[in-house]
Write an enzyme that holds these catalytic residues in place. Structure first.
Site, PDB file in Angstrom:
ATOM      1  N   GLU A  86      35.894  44.074  39.689  1.00  0.00           N
ATOM      2  CA  GLU A  86      37.068  44.086  39.889  1.00  0.00           C
ATOM      3  C   GLU A  86      38.070  44.780  41.246  1.00  0.00           C
ATOM      4  O   GLU A  86      38.290  45.576  40.407  1.00  0.00           O
ATOM      5  CB  GLU A  86      37.963  44.687  39.006  1.00  0.00           C
ATOM      6  CG  GLU A  86      36.697  44.383  37.035  1.00  0.00           C
ATOM      7  CD  GLU A  86      37.170  44.583  36.084  1.00  0.00           C
ATOM      8  OE1 GLU A  86      37.628  45.543  35.607  1.00  0.00           O
ATOM      9  OE2 GLU A  86      37.275  43.302  35.262  1.00  0.00           O
ATOM     10  N   VAL A  87      38.421  44.053  42.200  1.00  0.00           N
ATOM     11  CA  VAL A  87      38.652  44.243  43.358  1.00  0.00           C
ATOM     12  C   VAL A  87      39.987  43.889  43.196  1.00  0.00           C
ATOM     13  O   VAL A  87      40.282  43.719  44.425  1.00  0.00           O
ATOM     14  CB  VAL A  87      37.726  44.270  45.060  1.00  0.00           C
ATOM     15  CG1 VAL A  87      38.391  45.135  45.468  1.00  0.00           C
ATOM     16  CG2 VAL A  87      36.135  44.850  44.174  1.00  0.00           C
TER      17      VAL A  87
END
Length: 482
Positions: free
Chosen positions: A152-153
């Site tokens: 979840e960058v």
């Protein structure tokens, strides 16, 4: 329906310590329980509970002390004595809120308003995460596997430096992501050649076969594919695992959930929901080709969705779910015999927490039973119709509305009845909260108990308290004083 048990490989229980970090004695009890329930290892996400030192000491928690170096070592000793491997998880790209919230590190954010994503540019970010990794690895003697996060960058590519980097023709956000991950993982491999490196897979899912094959990750990392949905799509998940394998990423992990995945502010997990997730993972494991090497599965138990969010379910509330999920993996189904084994092992009448037997005794295996029972009882009162909808009841809306309060024009008799009802409910809430708080503080820092009460109790109790106080203000203007 019965499927084959989970294939050979590790069954890791995730300890998410970024919220509600257990007191050290309780961690020891949990480790013993995990081993007895069939786990093979721990995936430990320390976040701000790790005793970072030197320039990184600011990363330690302030609401409560981080674990000491001696305690971190003792966790590993206890786990080893029970036959459990310890795998630390250190975020190195996304979900770095606990790092990038500090003012002195704001400049390392990809985007100023995005607290979780590290900028992949320059030397500062990689230097920071590699020093974090160095301190963690060195405090885990004999370590064989390290998890570097990288899920979840968010907002990657949106920062000014990234936009300049991406302005060169042919460059993509996928390449930007891979450049940072391969740099970090490559540095880890260079420093500790023996380490296996695991990372979350979600940022890889949309990449093509060719991109994955040329990514630099082959032979460097082991993707951990996570899906916590009870309706996990077996066909799509198998296809994704096969895609990774065909690109050369043959060593793979799965990740399920036994808590912390059904609502950001949930307090009591539903066991069947999480069992269903594991049943789907069993179907995935049974459907992949022989070339896919599933090294294990991590049963995640999130304590927060991220560092800045509220607490999810506390560990004692999720132990029936964890036991059920582990036994589902071991036995290949969750039929009556498996359920009976779980209830017998934990000495409970049902695998669902909201129907848990209210036996007050603290079972030696069910570590934290009294807290679990007290939280369930408090939660049921907090969510009851009488409490939750008190302000919208007929009497409050009909005889003590904002119109009445503003003008202090009330029917004394009815408002005294409202006040009596509110006071009775407040007393019940405070009594149950008092019991839960005592049990909570036995297993967790006082700050955790305070946070839990402010999260769950205060939003419900405060309106009741406010009504009683406002009625007390209004009554003297409508009732003759003796």
């Amino acid at each position: 329906m019965q499927t084959a048990p989970w294939p050979k490989g590790k069954k890791l229980v995730h300890l998410d310590l970024k919220g509600a970090p257990p007191r050290i004695d309780y961690i020891y009890r949990l480790i013993e329980l995990f081993a007895q329930l069939g786990a093979d290892g721990l995936l430990v996400e320390y976040e701000d509970m790790f005793p970072y030192s030197g320039e990184l000491s600011l990363l330690q928690a302030t609401a409560h002390p981080a674990y000491s170096r001696e305690e971190v070592l003792s966790i590993q000793d206890v786990a080893r004595s029970k036959g459990l491997e310890v795998i630390p998880l250190v975020q190195t790209f996304g979900h770095m809120e606990f790092v990038l919230k500090h003012r002195s590190l704001w400049g390392l954010r990809e985007l100023s308003q995005c607290l979780g994503t590290l900028s992949p540019h320059g030397e500062g970010g990689p230097r920071l995460v590699l020093e974090m990794l160095r301190q963690v690895v060195e405090l885990h003697p004999g370590l064989s596997t390290l998890h570097i996060g990288a899920d979840e960058v968010y907002m990657l590519g949106e920062g000014e430096e990234s936009k300049r980097w991406l302005s060169t023709p042919g460059r993509t956000v996928e390449q930007l992501f891979l450049s940072h991950v391969t740099r970090v993982a490559g540095a880890v491999k260079e420093a500790w050649p023996h380490l296996n490196i695991v990372m979350w897979d979600d940022m890889l899912r949309g990449m093509s076969h060719d991109t994955l094959k040329a990514s630099g990750l082959v032979g460097l990392i082991q993707p951990m594919l996570w899906d916590y949905n009870p309706g996990l799509n077996v066909e799509e998940t198998v296809s994704l695992l096969e895609k990774y394998c065909a690109a050369g990423l043959t060593d793979l992990w799965a990740a399920s959930a036994f808590k912390g995945a059904s609502g950001v502010h949930a307090s009591v997990p539903g066991t069947q929901r999480h069992v269903d997730n594991h049943l789907q993972w069993l179907r995935v494991a049974g459907a992949v080709s022989p070339g896919v090497r599933l090294l294990g599965i991590a049963l995640t138990g999130w304590q927060r969705y991220d560092h800045m969010s509220v607490l999810c379910e506390l560990m004692p509330l999720a132990l029936p779910s964890l036991a059920s999920c582990l036994q589902t993996l071991i036995q290949g189904h969750f039929g009556p015999q498996v359920q009976a084994a779980v209830t017998g092992a934990l000495d409970i009448s049902s695998v669902e927490m909201d129907t848990l037997d209210r036996t007050p005794a603290e079972d030696s295996l069910f570590a934290g039973r009294r807290l679990a029972v007290s939280v369930v009882e408090l939660s049921q009162l907090l969510n009851s119709e009488d409490v939750r909808h008190f302000e919208s009841s007929m009497y409050v809306r009909g005889w003590f509305s904002p119109y009445h309060r503003q003008r202090r024009a009330i029917n004394p008799l009815i408002c005294m009845q409202i006040q009596s009802q509110a006071t009775t409910l407040l007393t019940m809430l405070e009594e149950r909260a008092g019991v839960a708080r005592v049990e909570m503080e036995r297993l967790y820092p006082d700050s955790t108990a305070q946070e839990w009460m402010e999260q769950h109790l205060s939003p419900v109790a405060e309106p009741l308290r406010r009504i009683t106080e406002e009625i007390s203000v209004c009554l003297p203007e409508m009732v003759p004083q003796q």
